[in-house]
Design an enzyme around this catalytic site. Structure first.
Site, PDB file in Angstrom:
ATOM      1  N   GLY A  55       0.797  -1.218   0.000  1.00 58.90           N
ATOM      2  CA  GLY A  55       0.000   0.000   0.000  1.00 58.90           C
ATOM      3  C   GLY A  55       0.829   1.266   0.000  1.00 58.90           C
ATOM      4  N   GLY A  56       0.122   2.381   0.095  1.00 58.20           N
ATOM      5  CA  GLY A  56       0.769   3.686   0.006  1.00 58.20           C
ATOM      6  C   GLY A  56       1.712   3.995   1.149  1.00 58.20           C
ATOM      7  N   ARG A  79      -7.908   7.254   4.107  1.00 55.55           N
ATOM      8  CA  ARG A  79      -8.994   8.219   4.243  1.00 55.55           C
ATOM      9  C   ARG A  79      -9.120   9.048   2.973  1.00 55.55           C
ATOM     10  NH1 ARG A  79      -9.711  13.056   7.930  1.00 55.55           N
ATOM     11  NH2 ARG A  79      -7.458  12.988   8.239  1.00 55.55           N
ATOM     12  N   ARG A 127     -11.916   9.587  10.337  1.00 50.90           N
ATOM     13  CA  ARG A 127     -11.234   8.342  10.699  1.00 50.90           C
ATOM     14  C   ARG A 127     -12.236   7.288  11.168  1.00 50.90           C
ATOM     15  NH1 ARG A 127      -7.112  11.950  11.737  1.00 50.90           N
ATOM     16  NH2 ARG A 127      -5.041  11.293  11.072  1.00 50.90           N
ATOM     17  N   ASP A 174       2.078  12.621  14.615  1.00 52.50           N
ATOM     18  CA  ASP A 174       1.644  13.831  15.317  1.00 52.50           C
ATOM     19  C   ASP A 174       2.842  14.595  15.881  1.00 52.50           C
ATOM     20  OD1 ASP A 174      -1.058  13.149  14.836  1.00 52.50           O
ATOM     21  OD2 ASP A 174      -1.081  11.874  16.622  1.00 52.50           O
ATOM     22  N   HIS A 184      -5.156   9.915  18.464  1.00 51.78           N
ATOM     23  CA  HIS A 184      -4.533  10.092  17.154  1.00 51.78           C
ATOM     24  C   HIS A 184      -5.548  10.524  16.100  1.00 51.78           C
ATOM     25  CE1 HIS A 184      -1.579   9.662  14.014  1.00 51.78           C
ATOM     26  NE2 HIS A 184      -2.207   8.647  13.431  1.00 51.78           N
ATOM     27  N   MET A 212       3.693   9.579   6.859  1.00 50.58           N
ATOM     28  CA  MET A 212       3.337   8.509   7.782  1.00 50.58           C
ATOM     29  C   MET A 212       4.379   7.403   7.755  1.00 50.58           C
ATOM     30  SD  MET A 212       1.141   7.443  10.048  1.00 50.58           S
ATOM     31  CE  MET A 212       2.489   6.625  10.940  1.00 50.58           C
TER      32      MET A 212
END
Length: 339
Positions: A31-32, A101, A107, A170, A197, A248
């Site tokens: 995935g990304g 998302r 979320r 964060d 989060h 991320m």
């Protein structure tokens, strides 16, 4: 230079060079987030074997990464029948699996899909590598970590010291935004971020930034809001093509590398993470992000925090119901999920 220091650390730990290290799995590797995270792990001298799992697409990722001239051996696994082989003997498992998302999506909207994915993968971890450190990236983290905890309890192998929700992004964002506001070097700024989060459950402790940040009340309010909504900022900028993936992955790698350094015996490793704890600042919430001292067994303690400012206390009070609801929703799902 940082890679050289890690290579020397790996060699010192093993006495046999950087090729001897840890077995790490990434679940959701095609995935990304998974792909750039796997790239960063392939370059980490503390990784001996890198196991990449997804429902499909891992073969190409493995072929691509395996051409990089670093010692870590990359292996690919696809589909549920190969999950156990992927996880067997792993020291650290990072889970970015699930759907991203999209604009207009909260979320919590991800819950219906990602909750089952995390529960299934956690059940596999319980069966194949119950002593591994588990780092959950899949959103909504406020709920997916309690889901994992309940699955592990039902499997009879729950150790709260080994289960983490990765909230490092964060911290990374807070460091970057504060550095920009104060004309500082972002790599030398540290802002502890506690709570949850997502949105208003994210509480950056700007009053405890290091070095001390000279911020006006209006700047504090604006920075707090931006840090809380930074994920939405990226989702909207990508205009329907995804969510935060590169930042991320970088944040997840930072957390994963810190876990490996701690597993190797390195002292003084501290990262904010969403864990089960009974710290006073959590005000009775069973899961709460705090600065965690990492050791060979996972959580070895919680680093102390100073007194909150009046603004931070208000944000903390305002988040309690939302975060508590997120936690309860995850716990209820984990208790009822078929394993």
């Amino acid at each position: 230079m940082a890679e050289g220091r890690l290579a020397r650390l790996a060699a010192h730990i093993t006495g046999r060079g950087a090729a001897v290290g840890f077995r790490v799995a990434v679940l959701g590797a095609a995935g990304g987030i998974g792909q750039p995270l796997a790239l960063l792990l392939k370059k980490c001298p503390l990784v001996r074997e890198l196991h990449l799992y997804d429902v499909k697409g891992t073969a190409g990722v493995v072929a691509d990464l395996s051409h990089i001239n670093t010692p870590a051996v990359v292996r690919g696994f696809e589909g549920n029948p190969e999950l156990a082989r992927c996880l067997k003997g792993c020291d650290l498992v990072l889970i970015p699996a699930g759907v991203p998302r999209k604009p207009g999506m909260l979320r919590d909207d991800l819950f219906k899909i990602n909750a089952g994915i995390v529960a299934t993968l956690t059940s596999g971890i319980a069966d194949a590598c119950p002593k591994a450190l588990i780092a959950i990236i899949s959103n909504p983290v406020n709920s997916t970590v309690p889901i994992a905890a309940e699955i592990l309890k039902r499997k009879g192998c729950y150790d709260p010291d080994r289960l983490f929700g990765v909230t490092t992004l964060d911290v990374v964002r807070a460091n970057t935004f504060v550095a920009g506001a104060c004309n500082l070097n972002a790599s030398q700024v540290n802002v502890p971020v506690i709570g949850g989060h997502s949105g208003k459950t994210i509480l950056p402790l700007l009053s405890q930034a290091s070095p001390k940040a000279a911020l006006s009340d209006s700047q504090i309010g604006a920075l707090t809001t931006r840090i809380q909504n930074a994920g939405t900022e990226v989702v909207e900028a990508k205009a329907g093509t995804g969510s935060a993936t590169l930042s991320m992955a970088a944040a997840a790698f930072r957390f994963g590398e810190s876990c490996l350094r701690a597993l190797s015996g390195k002292g003084g490793v501290v990262e904010c993470a969403y864990i089960e704890n009974n710290e006073k600042i959590a005000q009775g919430l069973p899961f709460f992000a705090v600065p965690v001292r990492l050791g060979r067994g996972g959580v070895s303690g919680v680093a102390p925090l100073g007194a909150l400012s009046s603004h931070e206390s208000r944000v903390l009070d305002a988040m309690r119901n939302e975060l508590g609801g997120n936690i309860k929703k995850g716990q209820e799902f984990g208790r009822s999920f078929s394993i």
